[in-house]
Design an enzyme around this catalytic site. Structure first.
Site, PDB file in Angstrom:
ATOM      1  N   TYR A 142       0.826  -1.211   0.000  1.00 34.19           N
ATOM      2  CA  TYR A 142       0.000   0.000   0.000  1.00 34.19           C
ATOM      3  C   TYR A 142       0.861   1.262   0.000  1.00 34.19           C
ATOM      4  O   TYR A 142       0.443   2.308  -0.470  1.00 34.19           O
ATOM      5  CB  TYR A 142      -0.899   0.040   1.239  1.00 34.19           C
ATOM      6  CG  TYR A 142      -2.207  -0.689   1.094  1.00 34.19           C
ATOM      7  CD1 TYR A 142      -2.248  -2.053   0.856  1.00 34.19           C
ATOM      8  CD2 TYR A 142      -3.412  -0.006   1.209  1.00 34.19           C
ATOM      9  CE1 TYR A 142      -3.445  -2.714   0.751  1.00 34.19           C
ATOM     10  CE2 TYR A 142      -4.618  -0.660   1.101  1.00 34.19           C
ATOM     11  CZ  TYR A 142      -4.636  -2.014   0.871  1.00 34.19           C
ATOM     12  OH  TYR A 142      -5.827  -2.672   0.763  1.00 34.19           O
ATOM     13  N   LYS A 194       3.479 -15.293   2.399  1.00 31.37           N
ATOM     14  CA  LYS A 194       3.720 -16.021   1.141  1.00 31.37           C
ATOM     15  C   LYS A 194       5.221 -16.254   1.067  1.00 31.37           C
ATOM     16  O   LYS A 194       5.901 -15.855   0.114  1.00 31.37           O
ATOM     17  CB  LYS A 194       3.179 -15.186  -0.046  1.00 31.37           C
ATOM     18  CG  LYS A 194       3.206 -15.892  -1.388  1.00 31.37           C
ATOM     19  CD  LYS A 194       2.208 -17.031  -1.516  1.00 31.37           C
ATOM     20  CE  LYS A 194       2.390 -17.754  -2.844  1.00 31.37           C
ATOM     21  NZ  LYS A 194       1.574 -18.988  -2.942  1.00 31.37           N
ATOM     22  N   ASP A 226      -2.500 -18.434   0.373  1.00 27.00           N
ATOM     23  CA  ASP A 226      -3.471 -19.178  -0.457  1.00 27.00           C
ATOM     24  C   ASP A 226      -4.159 -20.255   0.362  1.00 27.00           C
ATOM     25  O   ASP A 226      -5.371 -20.456   0.289  1.00 27.00           O
ATOM     26  CB  ASP A 226      -2.802 -19.740  -1.731  1.00 27.00           C
ATOM     27  CG  ASP A 226      -1.478 -20.440  -1.474  1.00 27.00           C
ATOM     28  OD1 ASP A 226      -0.988 -20.420  -0.326  1.00 27.00           O
ATOM     29  OD2 ASP A 226      -0.935 -21.032  -2.436  1.00 27.00           O
ATOM     30  N   ASP A 250      -6.328  -7.077   4.055  1.00 28.31           N
ATOM     31  CA  ASP A 250      -7.434  -6.430   3.353  1.00 28.31           C
ATOM     32  C   ASP A 250      -8.310  -7.492   2.684  1.00 28.31           C
ATOM     33  O   ASP A 250      -9.530  -7.501   2.830  1.00 28.31           O
ATOM     34  CB  ASP A 250      -6.887  -5.458   2.301  1.00 28.31           C
ATOM     35  CG  ASP A 250      -7.996  -4.798   1.495  1.00 28.31           C
ATOM     36  OD1 ASP A 250      -8.976  -4.336   2.117  1.00 28.31           O
ATOM     37  OD2 ASP A 250      -7.898  -4.766   0.259  1.00 28.31           O
ATOM     38  N   ASP A 254     -12.236  -9.344   4.349  1.00 29.55           N
ATOM     39  CA  ASP A 254     -13.539  -9.325   3.660  1.00 29.55           C
ATOM     40  C   ASP A 254     -14.127 -10.738   3.614  1.00 29.55           C
ATOM     41  O   ASP A 254     -15.322 -10.944   3.836  1.00 29.55           O
ATOM     42  CB  ASP A 254     -13.394  -8.821   2.209  1.00 29.55           C
ATOM     43  CG  ASP A 254     -13.535  -7.303   2.087  1.00 29.55           C
ATOM     44  OD1 ASP A 254     -13.192  -6.608   3.060  1.00 29.55           O
ATOM     45  OD2 ASP A 254     -13.987  -6.827   1.023  1.00 29.55           O
TER      46      ASP A 254
HETATM   47  C1  IPM Z   1     -10.376  -1.362   3.902  1.00 25.64           C
HETATM   48  C2  IPM Z   1     -10.616  -0.724   2.567  1.00 25.64           C
HETATM   49  C3  IPM Z   1      -9.480   0.232   2.263  1.00 25.64           C
HETATM   50  C4  IPM Z   1      -8.191  -0.574   2.247  1.00 25.64           C
HETATM   51  C5  IPM Z   1      -9.641   1.042   0.978  1.00 25.64           C
HETATM   52  C6  IPM Z   1     -10.933   1.843   0.985  1.00 25.64           C
HETATM   53  C7  IPM Z   1      -8.467   1.935   0.706  1.00 25.64           C
HETATM   54  O1  IPM Z   1     -10.766  -1.704   1.588  1.00 25.64           O
HETATM   55  O2  IPM Z   1     -10.259  -0.619   4.892  1.00 25.64           O
HETATM   56  O3  IPM Z   1     -10.329  -2.587   3.972  1.00 25.64           O
HETATM   57  O4  IPM Z   1      -7.868  -1.209   1.226  1.00 25.64           O
HETATM   58  O5  IPM Z   1      -7.496  -0.581   3.262  1.00 25.64           O
HETATM   59 MG    MG Z   2     -10.858  -3.681   2.348  1.00 22.99          MG
END
Ligand code: IPM
Ligand code: MG
Length: 309
Positions: A142, A194, A226, A250, A254
């Site tokens: 990032y 990884k 993975d 990240d 999710d």
């Molecule tokens: C998160 C989001 C952010 C990230 C984006 C909006 C930049 O996806 O907080 O998970 O990738 O960190």
């Molecule tokens: Mg995110």
């Protein structure tokens, strides 16, 4: 007590769910004798519309001098065409960096009444899902060097690159956070990397185990990313604390959110060396349902709860 909170409603459903969390905080304040001074500031798309940049100075200053920041979400289709540094997301990344919030804590817990909301089979879910992601937040790909190189004579055209990089210190401090959290939970940390391919992951693994020596009560193991993506759906109950780099965290957080029924219900805390933090749902601005007053505000409310804790 008096607390100064910078509030960033942001974009999309951020403007619908964050005020619900503020209402809860106000009620708590009345009931338990605290004063929350809310300062509303702009970040993301709304800030671009108003000032031309995603993180205006006034917002940054407000956040830096606050006790903590409560954030909704930023981004949306309206600002998708903008160059990288001018996008709403760039504001969030700059804020995380400026506040030195290197540790992102994302708990994912499946509440019993919601077990039918999980996309996983009942026999898997019944073993329980209760894990915490500890995601490194101010390093890695990032924040590594990125850019484009003009087309060379090889006929492959323009090249673009992003760099995954980590220093010993960055790995050590995030590993410590994971071990400390595991110490008050299941005493188990799975570090995701990884290392079979990436040099940055090999340093990650080395430093994680070196740091672990000061936490003998914690069981530490490594898992390739993975495999981790697969294990999270196969047997999520094996995870207690999951330690990851910025990018892997990240992605996998999710996935974990969805395991608990909905990405719309997970909160997060971004912390540094001080008590000041930034608290936000892990989801985005949800442009598909924004403006319809139907977004579930639980993630924002749980973020406020993490802030109080
Ligand atoms: C998160 C989001 C952010 C990230 C984006 C909006 C930049 O996806 O907080 O998970 O990738 O960190
Ligand atoms: Mg995110």
């Amino acid at each position: 007590m008096i607390y100064n909170i910078s509030v960033i409603n942001g974009d999309g459903i951020g403007v619908e769910i964050t005020p619900q969390a503020v209402k809860i905080l106000e009620t708590i304040g009345h009931k338990f004798g605290h004063t929350f001074n809310f300062e509303y500031v702009l970040m993301g798309g709304c800030a671009i519309d108003e000032t031309g940049i995603p993180l205006p100075e006034q917002t940054l200053n407000s956040c830096l001098k606050s006790d903590s920041v409560l954030l909704g979400a930023v981004g949306g289709p309206k600002w998708e065409g903008l160059p990288g540094e001018q996008r709403p997301e760039a504001g969030l990344l700059a804020l995380r960096a400026a506040m030195k919030l290197f540790a992102n804590i994302r708990p994912a817990k499946l509440f019993a009444p919601l077990k039918n909301a999980s996309p996983l089979r009942t026999d898997i879910v019944e073993k329980g899902i209760d894990l915490v992601f500890v995601r490194e937040l101010t390093g890695g790909i990032y924040f590594g060097e990125r850019g484009r190189r003009p087309a060379q004579t090889d006929g492959f055209g323009t090249e673009a690159f992003d760099t995954e990089r980590y220093s010993e210190k960055e790995i050590e401090r995030i590993a410590k956070v994971a071990f400390e959290i595991a110490g008050v939970r299941g005493k188990k940390v799975i570090s995701v990397d990884k290392a079979n391919v990436l040099e940055s992951s090999r340093l990650w693994r080395e430093i994680v185990h070196k740091t672990a020596k000061s936490f003998p009560q914690i069981e530490v193991s490594d898992m390739l990313v993975d495999n981790a993506a697969m294990q999270l759906v196969k047997n999520p109950s094996q995870f207690d604390v999951v330690l990851t780099s910025n990018m892997f965290g990240d992605i996998l957080s999710d996935e974990s959110a969805m395991l608990t029924g909905s990405i719309g219900m997970l909160a997060s805390a971004s912390l540094g060396e001080t008590k000041q933090g930034l608290y936000e749902p892990i989801h985005g601005s949800a442009p598909d349902i924004a403006g319809q007053d139907k977004a579930n505000p639980i993630s924002a409310i749980l973020s406020a709860a993490m802030m109080l804790k």
